[in-house]
Design a protein around this motif. Structure first.
Motif, short mmCIF file in Angstrom:
data_model
loop_
_atom_site.label_atom_id
_atom_site.label_comp_id
_atom_site.label_asym_id
_atom_site.label_seq_id
_atom_site.Cartn_x
_atom_site.Cartn_y
_atom_site.Cartn_z
N VAL A 44 40.68 32.16 28.81
CA VAL A 44 41.28 32.45 30.10
C VAL A 44 41.12 33.67 30.75
N LEU A 45 41.75 34.73 30.12
CA LEU A 45 41.78 36.12 30.43
C LEU A 45 40.76 36.92 30.37
N VAL A 46 39.69 36.79 29.55
CA VAL A 46 38.64 37.54 29.42
C VAL A 46 37.35 37.04 30.11
N GLN A 47 37.32 35.69 29.49
CA GLN A 47 36.09 34.85 29.94
C GLN A 47 36.27 34.10 31.24
N ALA A 68 48.89 37.91 35.72
CA ALA A 68 47.69 37.70 34.76
C ALA A 68 46.79 38.89 34.58
N ALA A 69 46.84 39.75 35.56
CA ALA A 69 46.04 41.01 35.30
C ALA A 69 46.66 41.71 34.50
N SER A 79 45.76 40.32 31.20
CA SER A 79 44.39 40.42 30.75
C SER A 79 44.11 41.92 30.27
N LEU A 80 44.85 42.85 30.73
CA LEU A 80 44.80 44.30 30.57
C LEU A 80 45.29 44.37 29.03
N MET A 113 42.49 43.14 26.77
CA MET A 113 41.54 44.10 26.38
C MET A 113 41.73 44.87 25.32
#
Lengths: 191, 231
Positions: free
Chosen positions: A18-21, A177-178, A181-182, A185
């Motif tokens: 979800v968060l990277v792809q 979500a950003a 996602s951070l 990372m």
């Protein structure tokens, strides 16, 4: 064995679906308002995703390749997924009506979850074997479930927060979500 | 008829925009918006699939029974997606590689199936094709806006590598901020979520201001008629 564990960690954390792809965002945004809904969606998706990655591998290797129609894979996979979702629904209804009552409403939505088709295609592109495909699908589903349930928990808190008017609703969800996602990372380079 | 077309356009491009309001097709929107060339490529592919699938669905709408409606529509969409995939492989192979699996994943863009079920299955072919075009444009423009913002903030330039899509656009690259050190976050996945969130907030802000202005206009109109009647 260690290859399988690395594959799982990579699918769950490092290349989180979800968060990277960016796969499976529709259910991620759509069914994360309540934790109960998120758990139901996660369970149903995990089941279908693992099964779909195995069946689509078999269809690709033993049907599409021998017939030399590999370019029809998109159509073939979407049919396989739709059939699997239908099959799961019937199976669930016959064997465990209770489970069907809890998860049934999520099943039709899974057909248009791009993570399911995405896993099937990524398995082909990466040249994974049958066992690897199964574990990659399972890992992808676990990663999806982890993030979905975490996000649902955050959104339940967000409902009580005082948010500036233009950011209310989907906007603040995206920014949350950003941040997630951070954080994910940070797993880059783990495997 | 003209009013219908205008209504479809305004609904698809703003009031009921598939990407900004209905939040459909988020996966390709966020994944492929790291540069303008990818965004334009995917937008064109999506528009093509939407127009063709809406047209065909509308043509066969009387033959398809309710029981097989959804599978039939999904297969039509998957067929057109395969066509687009093969076309891109033939004419823009490096762009095909750079967009990657999001070309076949157009099949699972709910905006397309949504338009087929809610519009094309109930309307005549031409107007359905027009609706497909407008919905595609509404989606494509958001994709383009997000791609442009992310490329500009991420690299300080715009339209890099446009020749991957259109051969005559070599040297289209515009360095808008020369000597800009780059801001990698905008190109990485978190940047996609962040700028999409800001874009949604911007739309809410504009909608609110338009609504306030309309309210004021109505109030002043009411006020002037009230004074007229008093006189």
């Amino acid at each position: 064995m260690s290859a399988i564990i690395i594959l799982l960690i990579s699918a769950i954390l490092v290349n989180n679906f979800v968060l990277v792809q960016f796969l499976g965002l529709c259910p991620f945004m759509g069914s994360s308002n309540k934790i109960e809904t998120a758990i139901g969606m996660s369970a149903a998706t995990t089941f279908v995703l693992t099964l779909a990655s195995m069946v689509s591998y078999l269809v690709y290797q033993y049907l599409l390749i021998p017939l030399d129609i590999a370019w029809l894979r998109t159509i073939a996979f979407i049919v396989v997924i739709a059939a699997l979702v239908n099959f799961t629904e019937i199976l669930m209804l016959k064997t465990s009506p209770l489970l069907h009552k809890v998860l049934g409403i999520f099943l039709p939505l899974i057909t248009t979850n791009c993570a399911v088709l995405g896993v099937a295609l990524l398995n082909i592109n990466a040249g994974n074997s049958f066992v690897e495909s199964a574990f990659y699908g399972f890992g992808a589903a676990l990663g999806f479930s982890l993030v979905l349930i975490l996000f649902a928990a955050l959104r339940e808190k967000l409902n009580l927060a005082d948010i500036p008017a233009p950011f209310q609703g989907a906007s603040i969800a995206m920014i949350t979500a950003a941040l997630m996602s951070l954080a994910f990372m940070g797993f880059t380079g783990l495997v | 008829m003209k009013k219908d077309l205008k209504n479809i356009s305004s609904q698809a491009l703003w009031h009921n925009n598939p990407a900004l309001v209905q939040l459909l097709g988020l996966c390709p929107l966020l994944a492929v918006s790291s540069s303008v060339v990818n965004a334009v490529g995917l937008a064109l592919a999506t528009i093509m699939v939407l127009v063709c699938s809406n047209l065909l669905v509308s043509l066969i709408r009387h033959q398809v029974t309710d029981a097989i409606r959804l599978p039939a529509f999904v297969l039509i969409i998957a067929g057109f997606v395969t066509c687009v995939e093969l076309l891109l492989q033939a004419f823009a192979y490096s762009l095909y590689l750079s967009i990657g699996i999001f070309i076949p994943l157009i099949v699972t863009n709910c905006a397309i199936l949504g338009r087929a079920v809610s519009f094309a299955a109930k309307n005549t072919p031409l107007i359905s094709a027009f609706d497909g075009l407008m919905t595609g444009l509404g989606f494509g423009l958001v994709l383009l806006a997000l791609g442009a913002v992310r490329e500009l903030i991420g690299t300080g330039a715009l339209f890099a590598n446009m020749e991957l899509l259109l051969p005559f656009t070599e040297n289209w690259e515009l360095s808008i901020l020369p000597g800009y050190p780059g801001f990698l976050l905008a190109l990485l996945p978190p940047g996609a979520f962040l700028f999409m969130g800001l874009l949604l907030a911007l739309k809410n802000l504009i909608d609110k201001q338009v609504a306030e202005k309309d309210l004021k206009d109505i109030e002043s109109e009411l006020g002037s008629t009230a004074t007229h009647t008093q006189n």
